[in-house]
Design a protein around this motif. Structure first.
Motif, PDB file in Angstrom:
ATOM      1  N   LYS A  68       0.862  -1.186   0.000  1.00  0.00           N
ATOM      2  CA  LYS A  68       0.000   0.000   0.000  1.00  0.00           C
ATOM      3  C   LYS A  68       0.899   1.237   0.000  1.00  0.00           C
ATOM      4  CE  LYS A  68      -1.807  -1.225   3.818  1.00  0.00           C
ATOM      5  NZ  LYS A  68      -1.952  -2.267   4.761  1.00  0.00           N
ATOM      6  N   PRO A  69       0.379   2.378  -0.413  1.00  0.00           N
ATOM      7  CA  PRO A  69       1.187   3.604  -0.358  1.00  0.00           C
ATOM      8  C   PRO A  69       1.735   3.828   1.053  1.00  0.00           C
ATOM      9  CG  PRO A  69      -0.838   4.011  -1.572  1.00  0.00           C
ATOM     10  CD  PRO A  69      -0.959   2.627  -0.967  1.00  0.00           C
ATOM     11  N   GLY A  70       3.008   4.160   1.153  1.00  0.00           N
ATOM     12  CA  GLY A  70       3.641   4.411   2.442  1.00  0.00           C
ATOM     13  C   GLY A  70       4.266   3.187   3.090  1.00  0.00           C
ATOM     14  N   ASP A  71       4.076   2.003   2.490  1.00  0.00           N
ATOM     15  CA  ASP A  71       4.677   0.790   3.043  1.00  0.00           C
ATOM     16  C   ASP A  71       6.175   0.745   2.763  1.00  0.00           C
ATOM     17  OD1 ASP A  71       2.448  -0.369   4.200  1.00  0.00           O
ATOM     18  OD2 ASP A  71       2.018  -1.688   2.509  1.00  0.00           O
ATOM     19  N   TYR A  72       6.889   0.106   3.652  1.00  0.00           N
ATOM     20  CA  TYR A  72       8.303  -0.195   3.470  1.00  0.00           C
ATOM     21  C   TYR A  72       8.547  -1.543   4.130  1.00  0.00           C
ATOM     22  CZ  TYR A  72       8.043   2.360   7.909  1.00  0.00           C
ATOM     23  OH  TYR A  72       7.668   2.814   9.148  1.00  0.00           O
ATOM     24  N   LEU A  73       9.625  -2.230   3.744  1.00  0.00           N
ATOM     25  CA  LEU A  73       9.815  -3.616   4.166  1.00  0.00           C
ATOM     26  C   LEU A  73       9.905  -3.784   5.676  1.00  0.00           C
ATOM     27  CD1 LEU A  73      12.224  -4.988   1.419  1.00  0.00           C
ATOM     28  CD2 LEU A  73       9.763  -5.362   1.656  1.00  0.00           C
ATOM     29  N   TRP A  74      10.503  -2.829   6.381  1.00  0.00           N
ATOM     30  CA  TRP A  74      10.608  -2.906   7.832  1.00  0.00           C
ATOM     31  C   TRP A  74       9.219  -2.954   8.456  1.00  0.00           C
ATOM     32  CZ3 TRP A  74       9.257  -0.152  12.177  1.00  0.00           C
ATOM     33  CH2 TRP A  74       9.989  -0.370  13.333  1.00  0.00           C
ATOM     34  N   LYS A  75       8.332  -2.091   7.951  1.00  0.00           N
ATOM     35  CA  LYS A  75       6.954  -2.018   8.454  1.00  0.00           C
ATOM     36  C   LYS A  75       6.180  -3.298   8.117  1.00  0.00           C
ATOM     37  CE  LYS A  75       2.766   0.722   7.692  1.00  0.00           C
ATOM     38  NZ  LYS A  75       2.217   1.812   6.882  1.00  0.00           N
ATOM     39  N   VAL A  76       6.336  -3.802   6.903  1.00  0.00           N
ATOM     40  CA  VAL A  76       5.648  -5.027   6.490  1.00  0.00           C
ATOM     41  C   VAL A  76       6.116  -6.197   7.360  1.00  0.00           C
ATOM     42  CG1 VAL A  76       5.330  -6.685   4.612  1.00  0.00           C
ATOM     43  CG2 VAL A  76       5.279  -4.225   4.134  1.00  0.00           C
ATOM     44  N   ALA A  77       7.423  -6.293   7.613  1.00  0.00           N
ATOM     45  CA  ALA A  77       7.951  -7.377   8.447  1.00  0.00           C
ATOM     46  C   ALA A  77       7.400  -7.288   9.866  1.00  0.00           C
ATOM     47  CB  ALA A  77       9.479  -7.336   8.469  1.00  0.00           C
ATOM     48  N   ARG A  78       7.326  -6.083  10.414  1.00  0.00           N
ATOM     49  CA  ARG A  78       6.802  -5.912  11.776  1.00  0.00           C
ATOM     50  C   ARG A  78       5.330  -6.325  11.846  1.00  0.00           C
ATOM     51  NH1 ARG A  78       6.642  -0.051  13.483  1.00  0.00           N
ATOM     52  NH2 ARG A  78       4.727  -0.195  12.272  1.00  0.00           N
ATOM     53  N   GLU A  79       4.547  -5.894  10.864  1.00  0.00           N
ATOM     54  CA  GLU A  79       3.108  -6.175  10.875  1.00  0.00           C
ATOM     55  C   GLU A  79       2.780  -7.629  10.527  1.00  0.00           C
ATOM     56  OE1 GLU A  79       1.403  -3.312   8.212  1.00  0.00           O
ATOM     57  OE2 GLU A  79       1.684  -1.663   9.625  1.00  0.00           O
ATOM     58  N   GLN A  80       3.496  -8.193   9.566  1.00  0.00           N
ATOM     59  CA  GLN A  80       3.161  -9.534   9.083  1.00  0.00           C
ATOM     60  C   GLN A  80       3.877 -10.653   9.843  1.00  0.00           C
ATOM     61  OE1 GLN A  80       0.775 -10.093   6.578  1.00  0.00           O
ATOM     62  NE2 GLN A  80       0.435  -7.942   7.056  1.00  0.00           N
ATOM     63  N   LEU A  81       5.080 -10.379  10.333  1.00  0.00           N
ATOM     64  CA  LEU A  81       5.879 -11.419  10.977  1.00  0.00           C
ATOM     65  C   LEU A  81       6.127 -11.160  12.455  1.00  0.00           C
ATOM     66  CD1 LEU A  81       8.514 -11.844   8.125  1.00  0.00           C
ATOM     67  CD2 LEU A  81       6.500 -13.271   8.566  1.00  0.00           C
ATOM     68  N   GLY A  82       5.782  -9.961  12.927  1.00  0.00           N
ATOM     69  CA  GLY A  82       6.000  -9.636  14.333  1.00  0.00           C
ATOM     70  C   GLY A  82       7.422  -9.270  14.667  1.00  0.00           C
ATOM     71  N   ASP A  83       8.285  -9.103  13.657  1.00  0.00           N
ATOM     72  CA  ASP A  83       9.694  -8.774  13.883  1.00  0.00           C
ATOM     73  C   ASP A  83      10.203  -7.953  12.706  1.00  0.00           C
ATOM     74  OD1 ASP A  83      12.424  -8.646  14.343  1.00  0.00           O
ATOM     75  OD2 ASP A  83      12.697 -10.812  14.544  1.00  0.00           O
ATOM     76  N   ALA A  84      10.376  -6.665  12.934  1.00  0.00           N
ATOM     77  CA  ALA A  84      10.814  -5.762  11.863  1.00  0.00           C
ATOM     78  C   ALA A  84      12.160  -6.163  11.282  1.00  0.00           C
ATOM     79  CB  ALA A  84      10.874  -4.327  12.390  1.00  0.00           C
ATOM     80  N   ASN A  85      13.004  -6.797  12.082  1.00  0.00           N
ATOM     81  CA  ASN A  85      14.338  -7.184  11.610  1.00  0.00           C
ATOM     82  C   ASN A  85      14.299  -8.286  10.561  1.00  0.00           C
ATOM     83  OD1 ASN A  85      15.834  -5.363  13.240  1.00  0.00           O
ATOM     84  ND2 ASN A  85      15.426  -6.684  14.994  1.00  0.00           N
ATOM     85  N   ARG A  86      13.136  -8.891  10.335  1.00  0.00           N
ATOM     86  CA  ARG A  86      13.019  -9.950   9.317  1.00  0.00           C
ATOM     87  C   ARG A  86      12.728  -9.382   7.927  1.00  0.00           C
ATOM     88  NH1 ARG A  86       9.398 -14.831  11.060  1.00  0.00           N
ATOM     89  NH2 ARG A  86      10.365 -15.636   9.166  1.00  0.00           N
ATOM     90  N   TRP A  87      12.827  -8.045   7.772  1.00  0.00           N
ATOM     91  CA  TRP A  87      12.579  -7.437   6.462  1.00  0.00           C
ATOM     92  C   TRP A  87      13.522  -8.006   5.409  1.00  0.00           C
ATOM     93  CZ3 TRP A  87      15.986  -4.785   3.423  1.00  0.00           C
ATOM     94  CH2 TRP A  87      17.158  -4.304   4.022  1.00  0.00           C
TER      95      TRP A  87
END
Length: 85
Positions: free
Chosen positions: A37-56
């Motif tokens: 979606k507009p404004g998404d970045y991999l760090w945010k997607v990893a945090r929301e989808q996997l519960g760990d931003a470092n998994r981007w």
């Protein structure tokens, strides 16, 4: 007589269902997909989808062909593969 042993992953007997062994991924643990979606970045997607931003980096590795050399250039509407949680 010895008790029956549990079915191993991939072992389908006539009287036993396919049951993952402890520690083995099952269907509920499989990865999925996510639409950018507009404004998404991999760090945010990893945090929301996997519960760990470092998994981007795992998301990037799975989708490098689609994303390209710059992981910051995500396009809205782009569908990314998400690794198993």
């Amino acid at each position: 007589a010895a008790p029956p042993q549990p079915a191993a992953v991939g072992d389908i007997g006539d009287d036993q269902p396919l049951i993952p062994l402890p520690g083995q991924p099952g269907p509920a643990q499989a990865g999925g997909s996510y639409t950018i979606k507009p404004g998404d970045y991999l760090w945010k997607v990893a945090r929301e989808q996997l519960g760990d931003a470092n998994r981007w980096t795992e998301i990037y590795a799975l989708n490098k062909d689609a994303i390209g050399d710059n992981p910051s250039l995500l396009q809205p509407g782009q569908v990314l593969k998400i690794p198993a949680a």
